[in-house]
Structures are given as C-alpha cells and as structure tokens.
Design a protein around this motif. Sequence first.
Motif, PDB file in Angstrom:
ATOM      1  N   GLY A  28       0.694  -1.257  -0.014  1.00 56.20           N
ATOM      2  CA  GLY A  28      -0.028  -0.158   0.033  1.00 56.20           C
ATOM      3  C   GLY A  28       0.884   1.136  -0.146  1.00 56.20           C
ATOM      4  O   GLY A  28       0.624   2.401  -0.754  1.00 56.20           O
ATOM      5  N   ARG A  29       1.948   0.985   0.666  1.00 57.19           N
ATOM      6  CA  ARG A  29       3.065   2.232   0.626  1.00 57.19           C
ATOM      7  C   ARG A  29       3.910   2.329  -0.668  1.00 57.19           C
ATOM      8  O   ARG A  29       4.029   3.197  -1.292  1.00 57.19           O
ATOM      9  N   LEU A  30       4.484   1.079  -0.971  1.00 57.15           N
ATOM     10  CA  LEU A  30       5.367   0.799  -2.135  1.00 57.15           C
ATOM     11  C   LEU A  30       4.733   1.315  -3.513  1.00 57.15           C
ATOM     12  O   LEU A  30       5.466   1.741  -4.342  1.00 57.15           O
ATOM     13  N   VAL A  31       3.482   1.033  -3.471  1.00 53.42           N
ATOM     14  CA  VAL A  31       2.813   1.327  -4.868  1.00 53.42           C
ATOM     15  C   VAL A  31       2.959   2.640  -5.252  1.00 53.42           C
ATOM     16  O   VAL A  31       2.826   3.129  -6.510  1.00 53.42           O
ATOM     17  N   ARG A  32       3.104   3.591  -4.293  1.00 52.31           N
ATOM     18  CA  ARG A  32       3.457   5.165  -4.481  1.00 52.31           C
ATOM     19  C   ARG A  32       4.513   5.465  -5.003  1.00 52.31           C
ATOM     20  O   ARG A  32       4.784   6.439  -5.675  1.00 52.31           O
ATOM     21  N   MET A  33       5.560   4.431  -4.676  1.00 47.60           N
ATOM     22  CA  MET A  33       7.139   4.795  -4.987  1.00 47.60           C
ATOM     23  C   MET A  33       7.610   4.046  -6.061  1.00 47.60           C
ATOM     24  O   MET A  33       8.501   4.312  -6.708  1.00 47.60           O
ATOM     25  N   VAL A  34       7.043   2.645  -6.205  1.00 47.83           N
ATOM     26  CA  VAL A  34       7.685   1.846  -7.165  1.00 47.83           C
ATOM     27  C   VAL A  34       6.775   1.500  -8.333  1.00 47.83           C
ATOM     28  O   VAL A  34       5.552   1.577  -8.098  1.00 47.83           O
ATOM     29  N   ASP A  35       7.315   1.317  -9.427  1.00 40.94           N
ATOM     30  CA  ASP A  35       6.641   0.937 -10.562  1.00 40.94           C
ATOM     31  C   ASP A  35       5.790  -0.280 -10.226  1.00 40.94           C
ATOM     32  O   ASP A  35       6.113  -1.337  -9.901  1.00 40.94           O
ATOM     33  N   ALA A  36       4.405  -0.042 -10.631  1.00 40.90           N
ATOM     34  CA  ALA A  36       3.425  -1.229 -10.031  1.00 40.90           C
ATOM     35  C   ALA A  36       3.685  -2.290 -11.092  1.00 40.90           C
ATOM     36  O   ALA A  36       3.381  -3.384 -10.447  1.00 40.90           O
ATOM     37  N   ARG A  37       4.387  -2.411 -12.067  1.00 41.30           N
ATOM     38  CA  ARG A  37       4.406  -3.549 -13.163  1.00 41.30           C
ATOM     39  C   ARG A  37       5.653  -4.328 -12.169  1.00 41.30           C
ATOM     40  O   ARG A  37       5.513  -5.469 -12.402  1.00 41.30           O
ATOM     41  N   MET A  38       6.640  -3.779 -11.772  1.00 40.17           N
ATOM     42  CA  MET A  38       7.581  -4.635 -11.003  1.00 40.17           C
ATOM     43  C   MET A  38       7.055  -5.286  -9.915  1.00 40.17           C
ATOM     44  O   MET A  38       7.487  -6.250  -9.464  1.00 40.17           O
ATOM     45  N   LEU A  39       6.405  -4.357  -9.168  1.00 43.55           N
ATOM     46  CA  LEU A  39       5.597  -5.019  -7.974  1.00 43.55           C
ATOM     47  C   LEU A  39       4.845  -6.589  -8.325  1.00 43.55           C
ATOM     48  O   LEU A  39       4.716  -7.598  -7.673  1.00 43.55           O
ATOM     49  N   VAL A  40       4.012  -6.199  -9.392  1.00 41.71           N
ATOM     50  CA  VAL A  40       3.255  -7.607 -10.182  1.00 41.71           C
ATOM     51  C   VAL A  40       4.189  -8.705 -10.345  1.00 41.71           C
ATOM     52  O   VAL A  40       3.869  -9.834 -10.100  1.00 41.71           O
ATOM     53  N   VAL A  41       5.338  -8.266 -10.913  1.00 38.32           N
ATOM     54  CA  VAL A  41       6.320  -9.316 -11.488  1.00 38.32           C
ATOM     55  C   VAL A  41       6.889 -10.058 -10.327  1.00 38.32           C
ATOM     56  O   VAL A  41       7.121 -11.143 -10.086  1.00 38.32           O
ATOM     57  N   ALA A  42       7.247  -9.078  -9.358  1.00 38.93           N
ATOM     58  CA  ALA A  42       7.768  -9.620  -8.071  1.00 38.93           C
ATOM     59  C   ALA A  42       6.912 -10.650  -7.136  1.00 38.93           C
ATOM     60  O   ALA A  42       7.316 -11.749  -6.867  1.00 38.93           O
ATOM     61  N   GLY A  43       5.598 -10.307  -7.521  1.00 36.98           N
ATOM     62  CA  GLY A  43       4.625 -10.705  -6.693  1.00 36.98           C
ATOM     63  C   GLY A  43       4.431 -12.241  -7.242  1.00 36.98           C
ATOM     64  O   GLY A  43       4.449 -13.358  -6.817  1.00 36.98           O
ATOM     65  N   LEU A  44       4.293 -12.230  -8.571  1.00 37.62           N
ATOM     66  CA  LEU A  44       4.344 -13.488  -9.508  1.00 37.62           C
ATOM     67  C   LEU A  44       5.259 -14.344  -9.330  1.00 37.62           C
ATOM     68  O   LEU A  44       5.182 -15.707  -9.093  1.00 37.62           O
ATOM     69  N   ALA A  45       6.746 -13.855  -9.122  1.00 35.50           N
ATOM     70  CA  ALA A  45       7.952 -14.600  -8.879  1.00 35.50           C
ATOM     71  C   ALA A  45       7.727 -15.112  -7.644  1.00 35.50           C
ATOM     72  O   ALA A  45       8.003 -16.390  -7.307  1.00 35.50           O
ATOM     73  N   LEU A  46       7.389 -14.651  -6.382  1.00 37.48           N
ATOM     74  CA  LEU A  46       7.268 -15.166  -5.112  1.00 37.48           C
ATOM     75  C   LEU A  46       6.178 -16.225  -5.209  1.00 37.48           C
ATOM     76  O   LEU A  46       6.509 -17.160  -4.685  1.00 37.48           O
ATOM     77  N   THR A  47       5.050 -15.905  -5.747  1.00 42.02           N
ATOM     78  CA  THR A  47       4.048 -17.040  -6.046  1.00 42.02           C
ATOM     79  C   THR A  47       4.612 -18.401  -6.640  1.00 42.02           C
ATOM     80  O   THR A  47       4.338 -19.342  -6.065  1.00 42.02           O
ATOM     81  N   ALA A  48       5.210 -18.052  -7.775  1.00 44.78           N
ATOM     82  CA  ALA A  48       5.757 -19.191  -8.382  1.00 44.78           C
ATOM     83  C   ALA A  48       6.954 -20.098  -7.297  1.00 44.78           C
ATOM     84  O   ALA A  48       7.083 -21.437  -7.510  1.00 44.78           O
ATOM     85  N   TRP A  49       7.648 -18.982  -6.918  1.00 47.33           N
ATOM     86  CA  TRP A  49       8.713 -19.956  -5.891  1.00 47.33           C
ATOM     87  C   TRP A  49       7.993 -20.796  -4.770  1.00 47.33           C
ATOM     88  O   TRP A  49       8.410 -21.605  -4.479  1.00 47.33           O
ATOM     89  N   SER A  50       6.765 -20.031  -4.291  1.00 44.23           N
ATOM     90  CA  SER A  50       6.102 -20.796  -3.169  1.00 44.23           C
ATOM     91  C   SER A  50       5.365 -22.218  -3.747  1.00 44.23           C
ATOM     92  O   SER A  50       5.563 -23.348  -3.151  1.00 44.23           O
ATOM     93  N   LEU A  51       4.928 -22.078  -5.118  1.00 41.57           N
ATOM     94  CA  LEU A  51       4.569 -23.273  -5.684  1.00 41.57           C
ATOM     95  C   LEU A  51       5.592 -24.278  -5.978  1.00 41.57           C
ATOM     96  O   LEU A  51       5.558 -25.495  -5.897  1.00 41.57           O
ATOM     97  N   TYR A  52       6.840 -23.809  -6.301  1.00 45.68           N
ATOM     98  CA  TYR A  52       7.847 -24.608  -6.449  1.00 45.68           C
ATOM     99  C   TYR A  52       8.186 -25.566  -5.168  1.00 45.68           C
ATOM    100  O   TYR A  52       8.590 -26.656  -5.180  1.00 45.68           O
ATOM    101  N   ASP A  53       8.232 -24.872  -3.913  1.00 48.70           N
ATOM    102  CA  ASP A  53       8.418 -25.317  -2.661  1.00 48.70           C
ATOM    103  C   ASP A  53       7.447 -26.456  -2.368  1.00 48.70           C
ATOM    104  O   ASP A  53       7.750 -27.509  -1.759  1.00 48.70           O
ATOM    105  N   MET A  54       6.294 -26.257  -2.916  1.00 43.35           N
ATOM    106  CA  MET A  54       5.126 -27.083  -2.530  1.00 43.35           C
ATOM    107  C   MET A  54       5.232 -28.413  -3.291  1.00 43.35           C
ATOM    108  O   MET A  54       4.808 -29.521  -3.023  1.00 43.35           O
ATOM    109  N   THR A  55       5.995 -28.326  -4.570  1.00 40.92           N
ATOM    110  CA  THR A  55       6.333 -29.651  -5.217  1.00 40.92           C
ATOM    111  C   THR A  55       7.105 -30.487  -4.499  1.00 40.92           C
ATOM    112  O   THR A  55       7.382 -31.591  -4.768  1.00 40.92           O
ATOM    113  N   GLY A  56       7.856 -29.975  -3.562  1.00 39.65           N
ATOM    114  CA  GLY A  56       8.723 -30.790  -2.508  1.00 39.65           C
ATOM    115  C   GLY A  56       7.928 -31.536  -1.362  1.00 39.65           C
ATOM    116  O   GLY A  56       8.653 -31.881  -0.434  1.00 39.65           O
TER     117      GLY A  56
END
Length: 509
Positions: free
Chosen positions: A324-352
């Motif tokens: 909510g604070r970062l979206v004013r200072m950081v490009d929202a597209r980068m936040l979306v990419v970072a969020g999807l990367a974290l989500t993919a990382w968590s799903l990769y962990d779940m395959t273990g």
Amino acid sequence: MAMENSDTAVPHRGLITVSIMLATIMQVLDTTIANVALPTMTGDLGASQDTITWVLTSYIVAAAIMTPVTGWLSDRIGRRELFLVSIVGFTVSSMACGLAWNLESMVLFRVTQGLFGAAIVPLSQTFLLDINPKERHGSAMAMWGAGIMVGPIIGPTLGGWLTETLDWRWVFFINLPVGIVAFLGCTAYLPRIAKRLRGFDFFGFAMLSLGVGALQLMLDRGGEVDWFSAVEIWIELGLSITGFWIFAVHLLTGNETFIDPAIFRDRNFVTGLVFIFIVGIILLASLALLPPMLSRLFGHSTIRTGLVMAPRGVGTMISMILVGRLVRMVDARMLVVAGLALTAWSLYDMTGFSPQMDDRLIIVSGIIQGLGLGLVFVPLSTVAFATLEPRFRTDAASLFSLVRNIGSSIGISIVTVMLTRNMQVNHAELSAFINPFNPALRAISPGAASGDPTALSQIDQLVNAQALMISYINDFKLMMIVTLCAIPLALLLRKPSAAPAAPAAAHMD
C-alpha cells in the motif's frame, strides 16, 4: 464537488472504510465458511451427499448472475442505496439460512443470499476508489484486497470452529452482528452519489446470465457427474458458449448495452482482467487443495488445518500493508512481477511436499505465497482502474469481481479433475511394482510379498498415500507454470502517470 479531487472532500473516510470492509469481509467469508459444515448439514436437512452440494452451487450461481448488473442497478437506484439494500438483504438471508428446516429452504435462502451479496464486493471497491484521492488509491486497494484475499483463507477455519464448538447454523448467524454494524456505519457516513438514468438491456443481461450461470453450474457439478460422460455437462457447456457468444456479438453491435463496450478500450483494465483471472485460479485452487491434503495425508483436524494455513493469511496481510505504501514509489508493474515470482517460488516449494514431512515447509511456502499474491493483487487493482474514467468504475468493478470468481471456479475444477485422474494413474503405476518378485517389497514387508492380506492392506494404504501426494504435486507444478506464464503480461500494463487524467464523473449530491 468531485469525490476524488480533494483529500478533504469526504468526511469520516476512516469510518466509511471500516463499515465498507465489514460488509465486504462478511460477504467474502460466506464463499468458503460453509464448506466445512456440509457434512453436518446433511443429516439435519435430510439431504444426501450428492444433493447437499447445492448449498454451495446455488449461492455461487446466483452471485455470478447478479454481479454484472451491479453497475446498472447502482445507476438506477443509487450506489449508496444499493449497497445498503445489499447489506440488509444479505444479513436477513444469512439468518434465514441458519433457520432452514430442509434442503429446499436452504437452497432458496442461499440463492437469495447470493443475489443480495453479489453487489457488495464491486461496490465496496468502487466506493474506496471514489472516497480516496488518486495518490491514495494504492492504500485503499491494499485495505480492500486484504479483506478479499484473507476472507477465503480464514473462512474454513472459522467455519470449522463454529461447527465443532456451537452448531453449523452459527456459520450463518455470525453474519448478524457484522451486518448490523456495517449497515449502521454505512447509513451514517456513506456519501450519496448522483444517480445516472440509463435503460436496461434485458437481452444482453439475459445472454450474459445464461453464459455465466451455465458455466458455473458446469464447473460446480462436473466432478459429481464425471464431467463429459454426462449429458448434463454437455448441455451446460452448449448453453454457456451460446450465451457468451450472443452476448459478445450484442455488445459489439447493439445500442445502449448494459455494459458500455468503451470500457474494453482501456488496455490497463483489460490486462487487469486477465491477471485477476489468473490470481483467482491460483488463490482459491491452492486453498481448495490444501485442507483436504492436510486432512487425508497428514491426519490434521479442522482446527489444526486452520492453524497451519493461518500464516498464509499473515503473509498476505504483511504484503498488503507494505505494498500500500510501495505502490506510490515503485513501478506497479515491477511489484506485479515480483509478486508472481514469489508465488511461483512458493508453488515450487510445494512440489517438494512429502507425507513424511512436518508442517514447517507448508507454513513457509504459505507465507511466501501470501506475500506474493498480496504484491500482485494491490498494484493490479490500482493500475487496472488508474486510467479508467470514473463513470465506468462500478461496471468495471463488477466485471473485475466476476472474472476473479470465474477464474476461481475454473481453477478449482481443473485441479480437482487432475487430482482425481492423476490419483488413478499414479496408483496403477505404483501398484505395478507390488509383486512377490520385487526385492524391495520383500525387504520392507515379507508378509506382503508372500501374499498376507493384512500386510498387503498396509502396503496398499502406503501406495494410496504416495499416489495422492504425487497427484497434489502435479497440481502444484501446473499452477507454478501458469504463474510463470503470466509474468510477461505485466509488460502490457501502462504506468498510470502515462495516461491522461480522466475527468471525474462521480459526484456527491
């Protein structure tokens, strides 16, 4: 005066936000809170295992059909008035569900609950965008997104606790105090919005309702009737395709359609719809998989399952507060990419995951996924509406909610079908190694190798557990691939500042 042009334009913004979010959380909770109570309801309502699922299906279909018409209703009777009517109707219907005496009455009350509740989520998003200036839209969407995403996570836990401690009827009765407080707060502080009269496109609404309703029925009923081996599913698929096709043609060629086709000219909004569809798949599909996995493979009770999954909600809350604070200072597209990367990382962990592990990896992967989805949801909800004219907001918010819900339904159906089919395949492949000539079997269980029924039963239980675990892992891999494929879509989003400011069209009386 325009609602979004001044930071002081709307008094009592904090109280309005609290009241709106109470109503939103109440409605979102009901999409999952009743799931765990179904086995208990079966006996009390005189239903069978097959028919009790209509308690869920009736609500989902009714809400899906009514969601797209939210914009027209809010223009016709007033956005504030529609929100208040929705809260009252939803609360009264919830009480009626708690008092239901048989399956027929329960389904009727759940349909009513879905009809009244459909407008709450899109209207809450619209109000939060209207009462906040543009520079605070990120914080407003963080608050809204927290309620939308945490609600389904805590729903099964709360529902299980209420069912075990009190009675399944309290799953619905709990809405009464929340609904009363939300109604009183909204009545006192919610600003009035100028009405905008427009005709009702009954044909367009009927075709979209046919498409959405048939699709939701097909997705919800498919698993029970073995999908396309049943005539019912083919009929529902045909009706759904017909409804959507005729609606699309009508939207492009008709006059005064109840959804203005100009809304789809906004690239950010259209891309946002694609993204929220994917988020819907990932969010509720993983939530649909984990509770039965923890129960069947790990032997967890409902309460412990809720405790293991609770950190996922904590991760989402932390992410929402930060973004909510970062979206004013950081490009929202980068936040979306970072969020999807974290989500993919968590799903990769779940395959273990493994039946022999403890809860640590489940909790850690849940926290990472909560952080990732929070990073996606808030910037997405902000950017999708950033370049859209305010007069389209209510229609856009209703489409946003509808697409998210359809994504959730499709995601749940896909992972459930894959789980069942892969379970059968994996069991057959693993069973091929259970024979007296396998030295590993003779070493582990000589009794099973010699044909002892008790030992063979124990080995079969192990095979079932391993086959089921592999099936869950296959589902997690699929969701990881879908998440990674969504990352390039972030390039289609535009920075809000790059678009010309849209004229403010929402005014207080």
